[in-house]
Structure formats: structure tokens, C-alpha cells
Design an enzyme around this catalytic site. Structure first.
Site, mmCIF file in Angstrom:
data_model
loop_
_atom_site.group_PDB
_atom_site.id
_atom_site.type_symbol
_atom_site.label_atom_id
_atom_site.label_comp_id
_atom_site.label_asym_id
_atom_site.label_seq_id
_atom_site.Cartn_x
_atom_site.Cartn_y
_atom_site.Cartn_z
ATOM 1 C CE LYS A 178 -20.132 -33.115 -26.647
ATOM 2 N NZ LYS A 178 -19.540 -32.020 -25.859
ATOM 3 C CG ASP A 193 -18.621 -31.134 -20.024
ATOM 4 O OD1 ASP A 193 -17.791 -31.247 -20.952
ATOM 5 O OD2 ASP A 193 -18.423 -31.604 -18.887
ATOM 6 C CE1 TYR A 203 -15.471 -44.348 -23.435
ATOM 7 C CE2 TYR A 203 -16.331 -42.105 -23.464
ATOM 8 C CZ TYR A 203 -15.293 -42.993 -23.242
ATOM 9 O OH TYR A 203 -14.069 -42.515 -22.831
ATOM 10 C CE LYS A 256 -26.798 -40.977 -28.657
ATOM 11 N NZ LYS A 256 -25.443 -40.625 -29.079
ATOM 12 N NE ARG A 313 -24.854 -34.173 -27.145
ATOM 13 C CZ ARG A 313 -24.297 -35.386 -26.983
ATOM 14 N NH1 ARG A 313 -24.760 -36.445 -27.620
ATOM 15 N NH2 ARG A 313 -23.250 -35.530 -26.187
#
Ligand code: ITT
Length: 200
Positions: free
Chosen positions: A13, A70, A155, A176, A182
Site C-alpha cells: 500500500k 482500509d 489479491y 494501476k 486506492r
């Protein structure tokens, strides 16, 4: 202004966040870089609740504006599992090759649009003045029949995005980040932060 802390201990992340926030006129540092080592229990049942819990707790410890993410994978056919439990699904330390294979197996015999799924991301910002801001992003796809791609994390190899003809694990990081849950949530948060902090 002080630095802004991003309250995550997930390196995958953090790498994406640093890339997406590049050029933001205020340094974004990880908890580790800020010298904060907190294990925060995610007791909420929604992405919003958990993002706020993480952001608030680290803001209290640091006194700095704190962001937290989250996120997770929702698969419609299995009642939006693993959802907020995505990191904990089958155990925090279970390799993603096992988690991904298990989810593919659970969809055995399920075809086409019935394999619909999405990544969801909610970013919360907690300010020392008590204000909380949130931003949400999603990326829609279907669960693939096998793992594909070596980019990203978690994932990524099983969320196939029909519009792009590949999984998010096959996308280059910069690709991405432009279209991901995100990326979208963070772009929104970036605008909200600029407004709140009076940055032109
Ligand atoms: P922090 O709470 O420290 O930020 P975490 O990994 O525990 O790290 P979450 O509770 O938000 O974070 O769980 C997110 C999980 O959802 C993550 O561990 C992956 O399994 C999955 N996930 C989220 N975003 C993803 C992405 O972009 N690609 C692949 N999997 C993702």
C-alpha cells in the site's frame, strides 16, 4: 507545515500511496518513518469505520495530520467476502497464493458476470482539530479462473478488469494507480486536503 503520516504497515500500500501522492506539497511519511509502531485493532464492520479508527489512533499518538486506508476485495457471489476481513482472510500470515486459490475454488462452477467483484478503498484523514474527512474509491472486475500477473500485492492476480483485458496484477504500477480503488480515493482525498489546508 508538518509532515502528514500515512498509518499503514502494509508496504505494498505504502509504495502505491507514495507514487500517487508524488508532488503533493507536504511530505507523506509512513508510520515506520515517523517512528510510530502501533498495532491497531480493526474493530469496525465497514471500510469507513476501520479507516477512521486507524487514522484517529495514529493522529492521537503523533499529533500530526494522519491518513489511513482500509481496503479489501468484495466478491458478490459469496456475500461480499472477504471484504473488511481481506487481510485476515484464512489468517494474516497465510500466503496470498493460498488465499487466491481458495477464493477461485469457492467460485467453482460460477460463470461470467456472476463472478463480479471489486476492490474498495476508503481513506480517512484525522486532523488534530478533531475533524475527520473520508474518500472512497472502487475498481470493478470479475474473479479470474487462475492467478495472473506479478505486479502489485495481495489479491491483485485474481481481479480481472474486463475494460483493460487484464488483472490488476498484470498492470504496471503507474497504470494501476490511475484507475485503482486506492488511486481514485487518494486523488479525491488529495483535493479535499488541498481545500482544508488552503493549498492553491
Ligand atoms: P494496514 O491496516 O496496516 O494498512 P492491511 O494490509 O492490514 O494494512 P487492510 O486492513 O486495509 O490493510 O486490508 C487490506 C487488504 O485488502 C490487503 O491486505 C489485501 O489483502 C487487500 N487489498 C487491498 N488493496 C489491494 C490491492 O490494491 N491489491 C490487492 N489486494 C488489495
Amino acid at each position: 507545515m508538518d509532515k502528514i503520516i500515512f498509518a499503514t504497515s502494509n508496504q505494498g500500500k505504502m509504495d502505491e500511496i507514495k507514487m500517487i501522492m508524488e508532488g503533493f506539497p507536504c511530505e507523506i511519511v509512513s508510520m515506520k518513518e515517523a517512528g510510530i509502531y502501533a498495532v491497531i485493532e480493526e474493530t469496525g464492520t465497514t471500510f469507513e469505520e476501520n479507516a477512521i479508527i486507524k487514522a484517529k489512533e495514529v493522529m492521537k499518538l503523533s499529533g500530526c495530520i494522519t491518513l489511513a486506508d482500509d481496503s479489501g476485495l468484495e466478491i458478490d457471489y459469496i456475500n461480499k467476502e472477504p471484504g473488511v476481513y481481506s487481510a485476515r482472510y484464512l489468517g494474516e500470515d497465510t500466503p496470498y497464493s493460498v488465499k487466491n486459490k481458495t477464493l477461485i475454488d469457492r467460485l467453482n462452477g460460477v460463470e461470467g458476470e456472476d463472478r463480479s467483484a471489486r476492490f474498495v478503498c476508503v481513506i480517512a484523514a484525522a486532523f488534530p482539530d478533531g475533524e475527520i474527512i473520508t474518500a472512497r474509491g472502487t475498481i470493478e472486475g470479475v474473479i479470474g479462473y487462475e492467478e495472473k500477473g506479478t505486479h502489485g500485492f495481495g489479491y491483485d492476480p485474481i481481479l480481472y478488469v474486463p475494460e483493460y483485458g487484464m488483472t490488476t496484477g498484470e498492470m504496471l504500477p503507474e497504470e494501476k494507480n490511475k484507475i485503482s480503488h486506492r488511486g481514485i480515493a487518494l486523488q479525491l482525498m488529495r483535493e479535499k486536503l488541498m481545500e482544508k489546508l488552503n493549498i492553491i
